[in-house]
Design a protein around this motif. Structure first.
Motif, PDB file in Angstrom:
ATOM      1  N   ASN A 113     -13.133 -30.545  -9.875  1.00  0.00           N
ATOM      2  CA  ASN A 113     -14.442 -30.842  -9.279  1.00  0.00           C
ATOM      3  C   ASN A 113     -14.496 -32.220  -8.641  1.00  0.00           C
ATOM      4  N   LYS A 114     -13.578 -33.100  -9.019  1.00  0.00           N
ATOM      5  CA  LYS A 114     -13.554 -34.446  -8.437  1.00  0.00           C
ATOM      6  C   LYS A 114     -13.292 -34.401  -6.932  1.00  0.00           C
ATOM      7  N   ARG A 116     -14.876 -32.938  -4.853  1.00  0.00           N
ATOM      8  CA  ARG A 116     -16.169 -33.037  -4.152  1.00  0.00           C
ATOM      9  C   ARG A 116     -16.410 -34.449  -3.635  1.00  0.00           C
ATOM     10  N   GLY A 117     -15.871 -35.438  -4.324  1.00  0.00           N
ATOM     11  CA  GLY A 117     -16.095 -36.830  -3.953  1.00  0.00           C
ATOM     12  C   GLY A 117     -15.339 -37.272  -2.715  1.00  0.00           C
ATOM     13  N   TYR A 118     -14.479 -36.413  -2.217  1.00  0.00           N
ATOM     14  CA  TYR A 118     -13.679 -36.769  -1.054  1.00  0.00           C
ATOM     15  C   TYR A 118     -14.218 -36.052   0.171  1.00  0.00           C
ATOM     16  N   SER A 119     -14.655 -36.838   1.113  1.00  0.00           N
ATOM     17  CA  SER A 119     -15.072 -36.277   2.388  1.00  0.00           C
ATOM     18  C   SER A 119     -13.933 -36.534   3.349  1.00  0.00           C
TER      19      SER A 119
END
Length: 138
Positions: A113-114, A116-119
């Motif tokens: 789920n981490k 998600r923090g990467y755009s």
């Protein structure tokens, strides 16, 4: 020209590009293996009946031209092999957690789920802005 269109630009050698892109190229390798695994199941029609649109979209890659993918896989074999080793390591961890029904399975999902923090676009643009400043403001 590309900057004026707002396109993200990365400056790297072809070898760096091959090494960097190997991790997402294995997705194509894995999808082809997934399609072969599904085709190996005797009563596979039920799988296609129950599969969501996401599955259909995923296996779309398996319908790609072997004339296109075989040379890509072969030319990048060392980096793809290295990326497959990493992927297989994580599959084995997942397999162990699945068999034991351990809390490790939830931990794997929480860790994933981490992402998600990467755009992707934001990361590339920020990195390139630094590079562009270095290249064009000497």
């Amino acid at each position: 020209m590309f900057q004026s269109l707002g396109m993200p630009i990365a400056y790297m050698t072809s070898d760096e590009q091959d090494h960097t892109t190997a991790l997402f190229r294995i997705f194509s390798c894995c999808v082809i293996r997934l399609a072969n695994a599904v085709l190996a199941i005797e009563d596979r029609n039920i799988i296609f009946d129950l599969a969501s649109g996401g599955f259909q979209s995923t296996v779309r890659l398996a319908k790609s031209s072997p004339e296109m993918w075989s040379p890509i896989f072969w030319q990048n074999r060392d980096y793809i092999y290295e990326a497959l080793e990493v992927f297989i390591h994580h599959l084995k961890r997942s397999k162990k957690s699945q068999k034991r029904r351990s809390p490790g399975l939830s931990e794997l999902i929480v860790n994933a789920n981490k992402i998600r923090g990467y755009s992707k676009v934001k990361f590339i643009i920020n990195k390139n802005e630094e590079t562009i400043i270095k290249l064009y403001t000497k």
